[in-house]
Design a protein around this motif. Sequence first.
Motif, PDB file in Angstrom:
ATOM      1  N   GLY A   1       0.865  -1.351   0.352  1.00  0.00           N
ATOM      2  CA  GLY A   1       0.191  -0.469  -0.222  1.00  0.00           C
ATOM      3  C   GLY A   1       0.882   1.359  -0.047  1.00  0.00           C
ATOM      4  N   LEU A   2       0.616   1.844   1.282  1.00  0.00           N
ATOM      5  CA  LEU A   2       1.071   3.450   0.614  1.00  0.00           C
ATOM      6  C   LEU A   2       2.337   3.874   1.960  1.00  0.00           C
ATOM      7  CD1 LEU A   2      -2.238   5.567   0.494  1.00  0.00           C
ATOM      8  CD2 LEU A   2      -0.111   4.944  -0.876  1.00  0.00           C
ATOM      9  N   ASN A   3       3.005   2.277   2.144  1.00  0.00           N
ATOM     10  CA  ASN A   3       4.096   1.577   3.549  1.00  0.00           C
ATOM     11  C   ASN A   3       5.659   2.822   2.793  1.00  0.00           C
ATOM     12  OD1 ASN A   3       3.925   1.386   5.634  1.00  0.00           O
ATOM     13  ND2 ASN A   3       3.615  -0.888   5.407  1.00  0.00           N
ATOM     14  N   ASN A   4       5.405   2.711   1.363  1.00  0.00           N
ATOM     15  CA  ASN A   4       6.864   3.213   1.050  1.00  0.00           C
ATOM     16  C   ASN A   4       6.570   4.949   1.410  1.00  0.00           C
ATOM     17  OD1 ASN A   4       8.629   0.851   0.496  1.00  0.00           O
ATOM     18  ND2 ASN A   4       7.272   1.017  -1.025  1.00  0.00           N
ATOM     19  N   PHE A   5       5.783   5.478   0.729  1.00  0.00           N
ATOM     20  CA  PHE A   5       5.352   7.363   0.907  1.00  0.00           C
ATOM     21  C   PHE A   5       5.354   7.094   2.139  1.00  0.00           C
ATOM     22  CE2 PHE A   5       3.363   5.789  -3.052  1.00  0.00           C
ATOM     23  CZ  PHE A   5       3.803   6.137  -3.785  1.00  0.00           C
ATOM     24  N   LYS A   6       4.512   6.684   3.262  1.00  0.00           N
ATOM     25  CA  LYS A   6       5.184   7.347   4.871  1.00  0.00           C
ATOM     26  C   LYS A   6       6.221   6.778   5.007  1.00  0.00           C
ATOM     27  CE  LYS A   6       3.443   4.395   8.241  1.00  0.00           C
ATOM     28  NZ  LYS A   6       2.980   3.081   9.154  1.00  0.00           N
ATOM     29  N   ASP A   7       7.088   5.917   4.335  1.00  0.00           N
ATOM     30  CA  ASP A   7       8.544   5.876   4.940  1.00  0.00           C
ATOM     31  C   ASP A   7       8.802   6.740   4.396  1.00  0.00           C
ATOM     32  OD1 ASP A   7       8.427   3.535   6.283  1.00  0.00           O
ATOM     33  OD2 ASP A   7       9.419   2.171   4.370  1.00  0.00           O
ATOM     34  N   VAL A   8       9.334   7.745   2.870  1.00  0.00           N
ATOM     35  CA  VAL A   8       9.610   8.484   2.869  1.00  0.00           C
ATOM     36  C   VAL A   8       8.984   9.711   3.520  1.00  0.00           C
ATOM     37  CG1 VAL A   8      10.725   7.281   0.302  1.00  0.00           C
ATOM     38  CG2 VAL A   8       8.710   8.586   0.172  1.00  0.00           C
ATOM     39  N   ILE A   9       8.149  10.311   3.392  1.00  0.00           N
ATOM     40  CA  ILE A   9       7.339  11.546   4.223  1.00  0.00           C
ATOM     41  C   ILE A   9       8.131  11.111   5.676  1.00  0.00           C
ATOM     42  CG2 ILE A   9       5.076  12.772   4.320  1.00  0.00           C
ATOM     43  CD1 ILE A   9       4.889  12.086   2.060  1.00  0.00           C
ATOM     44  N   SER A  10       7.884  10.663   6.135  1.00  0.00           N
ATOM     45  CA  SER A  10       8.308  10.840   7.494  1.00  0.00           C
ATOM     46  C   SER A  10       9.860  10.867   7.628  1.00  0.00           C
ATOM     47  CB  SER A  10       7.976   9.686   8.461  1.00  0.00           C
ATOM     48  OG  SER A  10       8.062   8.587   8.401  1.00  0.00           O
TER      49      SER A  10
END
Lengths: 469, 296, 310
Positions: C71-80
């Motif tokens: 899902g959006l896990n990678n996005f969460k990782d890079v934004i956080s």
Amino acid sequence: MKKTVKVLSLILALALVLTGCVGTKVGQGDGRDAEGNLHISIGGTPTVKNDKNAKTYDLFQENKAKFEAAHPGVIVDADGWSFDLKNYMTKAEGGDLPTMYYTSPTEVNNIVDNGYATDITAMVKKYGYDKMLNNEKYGNLYMRDGKYYALVKDGSLYDMGIAYNIDVFRKADLLDENGVPKFPQTWQELAETAQTIKEKTGKAGLAIATKGGQGGWHFINIMWAFGTEFMEQDKDGKWTATFASDEGVAALQYIKDLKWKYNALQDELLADIQVGGRMLSMGDVGMIITQENMLDYYIEQYGLKADNVAMSKMPAGPAGRFSQVGANIWMFSGTDEQVEMCFEWLDMTGQGPTVSDETKEQLKKSYGIRSEKGHIIGIRTANLWMNEDRIKAEQEAMAPYISVDPKFFEDYTEGKGVAYKFEPERCTQQLYAALDTALQEVVLNKDADCKAVLTKVQDDFQKNFLDKE
Amino acid sequence: MAKKIEYKSEGLLTSFDYKRPSVKFSYWMMIAFLVLCCCIALLPVLWAFLSGFKELAEYYSQTPSLLPESISWKKLWDISIKLRIGPAFINSMILFAGCWVGEIVIGGLAGYTMSRLQPKGSKFLFALMLWTMMMPHTLTMVPMFMTWTDFPLIHINFQNTWIPLWTGSMANIFNILLFKNFFDGIPLSYVESAKLDGCSNLGIFARIMVPLSKPIISTVTVFVFNSTWNNFMGPFLYLKDADMATVALRLYTTSKDWTEPEQMLAAFIVMIPSVIVFAICSKQIMGNNVSVGVKG
Amino acid sequence: MENKTVIKKQSKAPYKKLGSRLVEARNQSLMWLLLLPMVFTLILCHWNPIFRGMITSLFHTKGFRMVEFVGLNNFKDVISDTLFLKTLWNTVLYVFWSLLLGVIPPLALAIVLNEVVHFKQGFKIITYLPAIAPALAASLIWMNIFSPSPGGLLNVALKAMGLPISQWLLNEHLTIPLIVVSMTWKGYGVTMLLYLSALQSISQELYEASAIDGAGVWRRLFTVTIPHLGPTMLLFVVNQIIGVFQTFDQPLVMTGGGPNNASTTLGLTSYNLAFSYMQVDRSMALGTVSFIILLVATLFYFKMKKRMED
């Protein structure tokens, strides 16, 4: 408008079809051409002859002919590509890697984790290499989870030490009665030596790397010497970074002092290892942290003189002497059949553990070529192979070409009291990059608070990498 | 010399303006400005070129000198011999020719179609192209290489053919938009009069648009030449056959064992054709205003 | 503008007869035929790899192989990522400086070059030289100019003027503008050439008409020349913003993103994630994030433009 929608959906459909149809293929199929010949390619070999590589080129062509005659139906190709992070993944995903290529041990984790490395355990066992290897001591370089993924090139290992420009030491009046630089025994002494050089000659005492991950790669040796532990694993398998301890801060403070208390570092403070090597070669710096095999590179690239350089083991810190072990290593990409032929090739060219008249001849030739390039010959620190006859054969081959006076390298080769270590366990490249920023901050900012800087770096590293593994 | 400006009939300032002394003065100010720009452009390049003649120690010195201790033209000659560019030159030209056709003919036609013919949906295509430019390109090299080494559906490996490199150039969005932009700016009156004479769309393209677009064609030609001439990564990945090596690739494989000053000289030798091509094309880029072109 | 409306009227004229509808359909498909090769390569060389990347960003990957849908896990990782905001701000600074240095000076140069009649060809070739100079030369030049040692070319100049020497790239406040200076030096020739070719399509009659109306030199410059260059400038600015948003090689070579991440860009982070750490999924996610930022910025721009036009 309807037409637009139609056109658009057509385009999208086409794009998706294309996207869906590209299959991934790691490896190169069965490696056979239309005539059924088996191809193996050797990375980092010259494809075009020029004035500088003529000998290497000729030797490869000669070996190729010999090998192909001995193994009908097999063709050896030269492949000019040598390991480069910029296009490694492209080649790997496109199935275009050479069957055998060399890389540095810092990349092994990533290559294995991403599934680009061919498991060579079966061949290592078949050719009996496993009996000649000291896995307890060096397995970390070429093994992961009990499987073999790599071989050490030429069986030659290296570890970190300090390299000295003898000329600069002479000018700073720091040579002993034999004309050998007075090697600092502790990091504290090294700082004072560096200060003396700066005061007496105006040249930098020590050049350190601070960028491209290379700063961190060198710095961990100093951190070890101050007693730093980098990370620990709890019962659930979760890793926690621990390097912002008092010991780690003391190591960083040491670097800060080198700049602001002893004023002994180079001006070019955003530097990779090339800068240090260049300055050492030009006589612009007294000392650098490096390994023996890099000196050969500096000789070729920056005109370093083999008789103007000395090396010592790493100085001691409060926790002892530590040095990271590394090697040039071969990795493979291909079928078992291809890998087997690569092992045959290594054997024939004298890079395996076996000894025959043929390998002796090959060793002699390769030392001859290195000698012509002005390389430093005769100071091998450690040999991977455990069999005595192999080590003896190598020593015999290099004997006529020894190019340096052993007294300048004894301290380094003997390495008395040095504990050899491998790199930290997890997210190594990211750790190096994080340490880079800490180094940059303390050498550029006089008011930096080492404790705060390192704690922030540790927190970032924990949150951005370890927590997200 | 000073007479020249009195006959100037084109551009922002014409002979009429130059009758005023203040304008005349500002003309010489402009010349001074250009001389300054030339210094900024030329001196660093010249210095780098002369650095190629330096000895290793001189080249890497912490206190760089302005001029090398000696300039030996023999060194320059030796290196150009050692480079042995010969057949690589022809390969580079083949690469350039294909890319030129791709960018000028296909791209130019696409720009013309989008600007003038505007089939339904072309506006949307324009927006799509703009968005495409914004999309992340860092990693496109990897999937592209995967596509070309095992082409979808037909499973052909296109390595050692010119197709991947030529095709890549056909989709240079910026140049296509440049063409579109240029055609947008051509006054409609020219087209109208041609239409009255019974010219077809293609006829208008060939007889009016092409002659008028000499400046833009020359500009894009310069861009295409520079990018293909210096493109090293593409040929490195796709042209593994040594007989197909281009000049940029040849420069890389031959000179990577050399010292940096030698590499520097080699790079400058290889740059000469770019200068020549620019000199030829830049004559087209300037000096023929639209009005001149149409009168004929 | 005028020309477009005319063509539109022709193509959208209310044809009733079947015959003319067929003609219309044939015309439409002929026109698309002209666009076909371009659209084909667009799909093959742009959308194919980009779509793959965007899909990849939703998965956990090994190399480029998708292993597990996350899902959006990678996005969460890079934004956080603790450095994300700093990197984004750096990128905005790069864009700001590159617009400041990269748009106006080449424009001035092109206009002046177009006016001059003496040594025109010579001036043109020399000012374009940096654009064709070997990359090796450019890096050597700028490394020496910005060298923080007393022997650095700028430091020698400062010393000659009796000023204290500077750290240049090592100064975190200077590092981005200086990197942009070196990028601009290598890139302004291309911009200049674009303006020059656009200047060529200004009809002399426009100048004459304006002059007859009594417009002085400056007014002609601002009412005829600059407006005519508008579309080219806009295209260039858009291209520049997009290009700078993805830039990674100059900071990589000159500073490696330092000192203390002061010159890291989104592009460089994305590059490092993919090629140094081999985390394709996160790299793609970061690329997609920067695409969305650009997209929002352009949508905002078009909205503003529309409001101002109304």
